[in-house]
Design a protein around this motif. Structure first.
Motif, mmCIF file in Angstrom:
data_model
loop_
_atom_site.group_PDB
_atom_site.id
_atom_site.type_symbol
_atom_site.label_atom_id
_atom_site.label_comp_id
_atom_site.label_asym_id
_atom_site.label_seq_id
_atom_site.Cartn_x
_atom_site.Cartn_y
_atom_site.Cartn_z
ATOM 1 N N ASP A 1 0.865 -1.175 0.000
ATOM 2 C CA ASP A 1 0.000 0.000 0.000
ATOM 3 C C ASP A 1 0.905 1.229 0.000
ATOM 4 O O ASP A 1 1.140 1.855 1.030
ATOM 5 C CB ASP A 1 -0.905 -0.027 1.238
ATOM 6 C CG ASP A 1 -1.968 1.067 1.211
ATOM 7 O OD1 ASP A 1 -1.966 1.875 0.260
ATOM 8 O OD2 ASP A 1 -2.783 1.116 2.158
ATOM 9 N N ASP B 1 0.540 4.176 -1.116
ATOM 10 C CA ASP B 1 -0.048 5.501 -0.914
ATOM 11 C C ASP B 1 -0.904 5.588 0.350
ATOM 12 O O ASP B 1 -1.575 6.585 0.591
ATOM 13 C CB ASP B 1 -0.868 5.923 -2.134
ATOM 14 C CG ASP B 1 -1.941 4.901 -2.505
ATOM 15 O OD1 ASP B 1 -2.039 3.848 -1.827
ATOM 16 O OD2 ASP B 1 -2.682 5.146 -3.477
ATOM 17 N N ASP C 1 -3.752 4.252 1.417
ATOM 18 C CA ASP C 1 -5.192 4.467 1.331
ATOM 19 C C ASP C 1 -5.989 3.252 1.799
ATOM 20 O O ASP C 1 -7.222 3.237 1.707
ATOM 21 C CB ASP C 1 -5.603 4.862 -0.086
ATOM 22 C CG ASP C 1 -5.372 3.743 -1.101
ATOM 23 O OD1 ASP C 1 -4.770 2.707 -0.737
ATOM 24 O OD2 ASP C 1 -5.777 3.910 -2.268
ATOM 25 N N GLN D 1 -9.813 0.364 -6.152
ATOM 26 C CA GLN D 1 -10.809 0.016 -5.133
ATOM 27 C C GLN D 1 -12.106 -0.521 -5.727
ATOM 28 O O GLN D 1 -13.139 -0.571 -5.039
ATOM 29 C CB GLN D 1 -11.098 1.217 -4.220
ATOM 30 C CG GLN D 1 -9.843 1.802 -3.584
ATOM 31 C CD GLN D 1 -10.112 2.996 -2.692
ATOM 32 O OE1 GLN D 1 -11.248 3.226 -2.267
ATOM 33 N NE2 GLN D 1 -9.072 3.776 -2.400
#
Length: 733
Positions: free
Chosen positions: A481, A483, A485, A524
């Motif tokens: 991950d 970044d 988020d 996502q």
């Protein structure tokens, strides 16, 4: 006391001391000795029956065969064969002999006059230039190894005091450049040779100069010094893997190292906790179980002791039908080879595998990515953990019947449905992403009465749909991950270039033919976006061994890329990239002192000295039998950011919590920020510690820590946690 009695007493004491010493040396039990002995004998037999005719890495044997052919021929016949002989001598480490052969062959070619093939002379000079460069490495970087040895750009104690290698390379490369002034490969190697002499940039002809500004870091970080020599970790070997883990539970990370020749031993270095390490290779029983290009670790039987899977046979095709080894940690400093008794014995070339609990039953399963090639078919394997120390192979039943040249296999929950999905990096064909579908029917009417009739767990391949099939010639990979988020992104490195000229072109901003890596950001929604250019990782990397961690404890994951091309011309620096707040990556190779010119293979991140920041261990040897080099341990100089180290203990989940999701909410200047981690060993080539070493940046305090365990629908919340400490967390469900 009478003299005789004294001698008898002394003899008894001596015998007792010897017995205790021998007992310590051979402290493994009969079962361990027997099982280890079986695998050692198996590996010894394979090593003695390898075929130099098809295995291009058995360079001593290949050179000997060519020499026998040459002895049957006249002095002037077949110069091509003599060049082949010189090349094998060089690859086997006999550099001076290779140069002698090249000089003699050059004299013979010149004597041929107009009948001489100019292309053959060019090949000879290229080989001579590489031989001179390798001689410089052997006489300086290896024999007089120091903290600056082979670190690009060369300076300080890395400068060569024995200069005949570099001088010879300059002479030959200058001739080649006069013939082909636009050749970037020659130009790159010439600049490198001048660097080793301390004559760069002043001594380099202007038309061939590559200015040092091309290698400048894009951000400044403190220098990471190689402390492997003083720590007794600068073991010499070929390409291989490394594992950084606390194998004996004393709170300090140990290091396990491999070298891929079947006659090379595994080496286990026990962390003494004072900056030094003890070689426990022999006393642990693993020394004869070597020959590994890569290793990964996990606690497969949930006994609290990390075990190790040793992977063998990669890149050797039909000569690489080697068994892997599952080394069971006995918990007393010894390891037992349980490959056969556990049901894992098979004979497929591989260097990649991954542990993950695909069905969330609390027991880690194992996927092994094998190498299938033309006329040499090796299906991949998924071993279901039976929970009793044994495994059952079930890849085909679950929809994972993959036949490809697999170079990376990594588990990760990309869609946050709490089921482990599987990504496969396939060299020369589209990459694959298998979505974990779970049981085919979750509420089958016969579930209670006839569970054996309920459809099995299954996977569906959705790589193209998810948009992650490139690069075509890919190698290492990982989920992370980057970044922060809360959704797992994907990094896939490329292993495709023409020569070191592509790396030079990339540094100079010139066109090149190399395939670039991919950074895929999770959308996502089950798909990914290619953000390689946006994140500034669109570089020529030629990645083999690599891994990720947090250099500066800012809570954003950085990565170290190792260049592992076997060719001895591939003198290209390994590279470190710092994550700038999840937005893009900055090259900090030169600033941090990471630009090693040797072959970067297994890489592991971990806090080796328990000071709260991550250090990096890397295996630097090459593939050819003479391309040995010392491994490195880059010590983190520290920073002002906060940190926390989490040591998880699963109860219903697997013991070390592999696959658990961690969310740390920190507060800084009254602003909340989330930091996301997933428990695993990192990338596909190198195995980092399972304790989670998490940077917190310049936070004022931790608000809470949230852990989502693999086998539970509930989230465990831990509050009132101090920063800059080690925290043990036991699963509460």
């Amino acid at each position: 006391m009478p003299k005789t009695t004294g001698l008898i007493a002394f003899g008894i004491l001596l015998a007792a001391a010897l017995f205790l010493g021998v007992f310590r040396y051979f402290r493994f039990d009969t079962q361990t000795m027997s099982e280890n002995g079986h695998m050692v004998a198996r590996l010894h037999h394979i090593a003695n029956t390898r075929q130099p005719s098809i295995n291009s890495y058995l360079n001593d044997e290949r050179a000997q065969r060519i020499r026998i052919q040459l002895e049957k021929q006249t002095q002037t016949s077949q110069p091509e064969l003599r060049l082949m002989y010189a090349r094998e001598l060089l690859r086997s480490g006999k550099t001076l002999a290779a140069l002698d052969e090249l000089q003699n062959t050059q004299s013979r070619l010149i004597s041929m006059g107009s009948r001489m093939d100019p292309e053959l002379m060019t090949v000879l000079r290229e080989l001579a230039a590489v031989s001179y460069l390798r001689l410089g490495e052997q006489e300086n970087c290896i024999l007089h190894h120091g903290i600056d040895s082979c670190l690009f750009p060369i300076k300080g104690s890395g400068l060569h005091t024995q200069t005949r290698g570099a001088r010879g390379a300059v002479d030959v490369l200058s001739v080649l450049l006069k013939q082909d002034p636009d050749n970037l490969s020659y130009r790159w190697l010439l600049n490198l040779a001048y660097m080793t002499l301390g004559e760069h940039p002043e001594g380099v002809p202007e038309s061939w100069l590559i200015d040092q500004s091309a290698f400048s870091s894009e951000a400044t970080i403190p220098r990471f010094l190689d402390i492997a020599p003083q720590s007794k970790l600068d073991t010499m070997g070929l390409c291989g893997g490394c594992v950084m883990e606390d194998f004996d539970g004393d709170g300090y990370l140990d290091i396990l190292v491999s070298s891929w020749n079947l006659n090379d031993p595994l080496q286990l270095f026990h962390n003494n906790g004072d900056g030094t390490f003890r070689d426990d290779s022999e006393t642990s029983g693993i020394a004869g179980l070597g020959g590994a290009l890569n290793m990964i670790h996990a606690d497969y039987n949930n006994d609290g002791h990390p075990d190790v899977l040793v992977l063998r046979g990669a890149w050797m095709g039909k000569d690489g039908h080697h068994p892997n080894s599952l080394l069971h940690n006995n918990g007393d400093g010894t390891f037992r080879d349980v490959t056969e008794s556990s049901g894992l014995l098979s004979f497929h070339p591989t260097q990649t595998a991954s542990w993950g609990d695909y069905n969330n039953d609390g027991w880690l399963d194992l996927f092994i990515g094998n190498e299938s090639s033309e006329n040499d078919n090796h299906p991949c394997e998924l071993y279901h953990n039976n929970g009793d120390g044994t495994f059952t192979e079930c890849a085909n039943e679950l929809g994972l019947n993959v036949r490809a040249f697999v170079k990376a296999a990594v588990w990760g929950d990309y869609n946050n449905d709490r089921r482990e999905d599987l990504f496969l990096s396939c060299y020369g064909e589209p990459n694959l992403l298998f979505r974990n579908e779970g049981p085919s029917i979750s509420s089958h009417p016969d579930l209670d009465q006839h569970p054996e009739t309920v459809p099995r767990w299954s996977f569906q391949e959705i790589g193209a749909q998810a948009g992650i099939t490139e690069p075509l010639f890919s190698f290492p990979a990982w989920f992370w991950d980057y970044d922060n988020d809360g959704w797992q992104d994907l990094f896939v490195a490329s292993y495709s270039w023409e020569s070191e000229a592509d790396a030079a072109a990339d540094y100079l901003g010139l066109p090149h033919q190399a395939e670039l890596p991919r950074v895929y950001r999770n959308n996502q929604d089950g798909t990914f976006s290619n953000v390689t250019s946006k994140t500034r990782l669109d570089r020529v990397l030629m990645a083999m061994g690599c891994n990720f961690g947090d250099l500066d404890n800012d809570g954003f994951l950085d990565c170290y890329i190792g260049t592992g091309e076997p060719d001895l011309r591939a003198l290209v620096p390994n590279r470190m990239f710092r994550n700038n707040r999840g937005e893009f990556f900055q090259d900090v190779t030169t600033s941090g002192g990471f630009g090693h010119l040797q072959k970067g293979h297994g890489v592991a991140f971990g806090d080796i000295d328990n000071d709260g920041d991550q250090d990096i261990y890397a295996v630097m040897g090459g593939a050819y039998s003479g391309d040995r080099f010392q491994n490195v341990l880059f010590e983190n100089p520290g920073n002002d950011n906060h940190w926390i180290t989490l040591r998880l203990q699963g109860k219903s989940s697997n013991r070390f919590g592999i696959g658990a999701r961690i969310r740390i909410c920190v507060v800084q200047d009254n602003q909340r920020r989330d930091i996301h981690y997933r428990v695993d060993t990192g990338g596909s080539f190198g195995s980092s510690s399972l304790q989670q070493e998490i940077g917190l940046g310049n936070a004022d305090h931790i608000d809470f820590i949230e852990i989502t365990w693999p086998c539970s629908d509930q989230k465990q919340i831990v509050r009132k946690v101090e920063m800059d400490r080690v925290l043990h967390v036991t699963e509460s469900f």
